[in-house]
Scaffold this active site. Structure first.
Site, PDB file in Angstrom:
ATOM      1  N   SER A 101      36.776  36.423  43.502  1.00  0.00           N
ATOM      2  CA  SER A 101      37.862  35.943  42.652  1.00  0.00           C
ATOM      3  C   SER A 101      37.595  34.476  42.353  1.00  0.00           C
ATOM      4  CB  SER A 101      39.194  36.086  43.386  1.00  0.00           C
ATOM      5  OG  SER A 101      40.214  35.343  42.756  1.00  0.00           O
ATOM      6  N   TYR A 143      44.581  35.088  51.011  1.00  0.00           N
ATOM      7  CA  TYR A 143      43.792  35.806  50.000  1.00  0.00           C
ATOM      8  C   TYR A 143      42.654  34.907  49.514  1.00  0.00           C
ATOM      9  CZ  TYR A 143      42.654  38.127  45.563  1.00  0.00           C
ATOM     10  OH  TYR A 143      41.992  38.741  44.531  1.00  0.00           O
TER      11      TYR A 143
END
Length: 271
Positions: free
Chosen positions: A137, A150
């Site tokens: 990401s 995350y």
């Protein structure tokens, strides 16, 4: 036309994984849908058709990874591409989340992919070829407020993947890292329920199909890394190493994201 290559995608019952599976099958790849939700995985395989099939996989389990890859080799005789895509998110300020939530995020988003890579790598080396793709990401570079663990997991995955790629640089395995920006998936819908994630909505999310197409292209060209969209790559990398600029970026863009988040919620209520 049926493709000779076999691709296995984790978390492929929905979101980016499902979109990638569909495009890969359309392009002629033999697709293996791996997901912890066996029923949804089976339904997705039936929807895709073209020889796609599914298996249940809890990516946090070494035993299930071994069993899953055994199934693939028994049924297909090889695995050409493994896409580690499965992920979860627990939103909210880090101080408000339980340690169990932080651990689960790391176990799934980091160690789940690590187990998959380490289980597939020796088999691919024996067969003399393979391609390991990790869906990370842009949060691997920019740690957004509201998803601290995350971002930490994606940062760790980026570092681990890159280190293993360096260790194996003289071998027959290719390695690719994928860095999508915010993407329209069920995960983003979940994030939309939490004001702590306002920054994630300051820009325009991309579609799961756009990310899937970039992954499909990477399956052929085998680049070291792919930023989606590509024009954000350099800015993301610069921000990631400059904490002063990163703070300024967050303070400038969080209010914008909050307004867009409120508008998104209003639209969802009227839809």
């Amino acid at each position: 036309m049926q493709h000779s290559k076999i691709v296995m995608i984790t978390g492929a019952a929905s979101g980016i994984g499902a979109a990638t599976a569909q495009l890969a099958a359309n392009a002629g790849y033999r697709v293996v849908i791996a997901d912890i939700d066996a029923d949804r995985g089976r339904q997705m395989a039936e929807k895709i058709g073209n020889g796609a099939w599914s298996l249940k996989l809890d990516i946090c389990s070494e035993t299930e990874w071994t069993a899953a890859l055994d199934q693939v080799w028994q049924r297909e005789g090889k695995l050409d591409i493994l896409i580690n895509n499965a992920a979860i998110v627990h939103t909210g300020w880090a101080r408000d989340l339980t340690l169990d939530a932080h651990r689960q995020t790391m176990d799934t988003n980091f160690f789940g992919a690590v187990i998959g890579m380490m289980t597939a790598l020796p088999r691919m080396k024996v067969q003399g070829s393979g391609h390991l793709i990790s869906v990370s990401s842009m949060n691997a570079f920019i740690p957004y407020p509201g998803i601290a663990s995350y971002a930490a997991a994606k940062h760790a995955l980026r570092a681990f993947h890159a280190a293993v790629a360096l260790e194996e640089r003289a071998g027959p395995i290719d390695f690719t890292l994928i860095y999508p920006t915010a993407t329209e998936t069920p995960m983003l819908d979940k994030e939309a329920n939490d004001d702590a994630l306002a920054l994630a909505f300051s820009g325009t999310p991309v579609s799961a199909n756009l990310v899937a197409q970039q992954i499909l292209d990477a399956m052929v060209s085998k680049p070291v890394e792919v930023f989606i969209p590509p024009e954000r790559g350099e800015a993301v990398k610069r921000l990631g190493i400059d904490p002063v600029q990163l703070r300024a970026y967050v303070e400038a863009n969080e209010p914008i994201g909050l307004e867009k988040l409120k508008a998104r919620r209003a639209q969802m209520k009227t839809a």
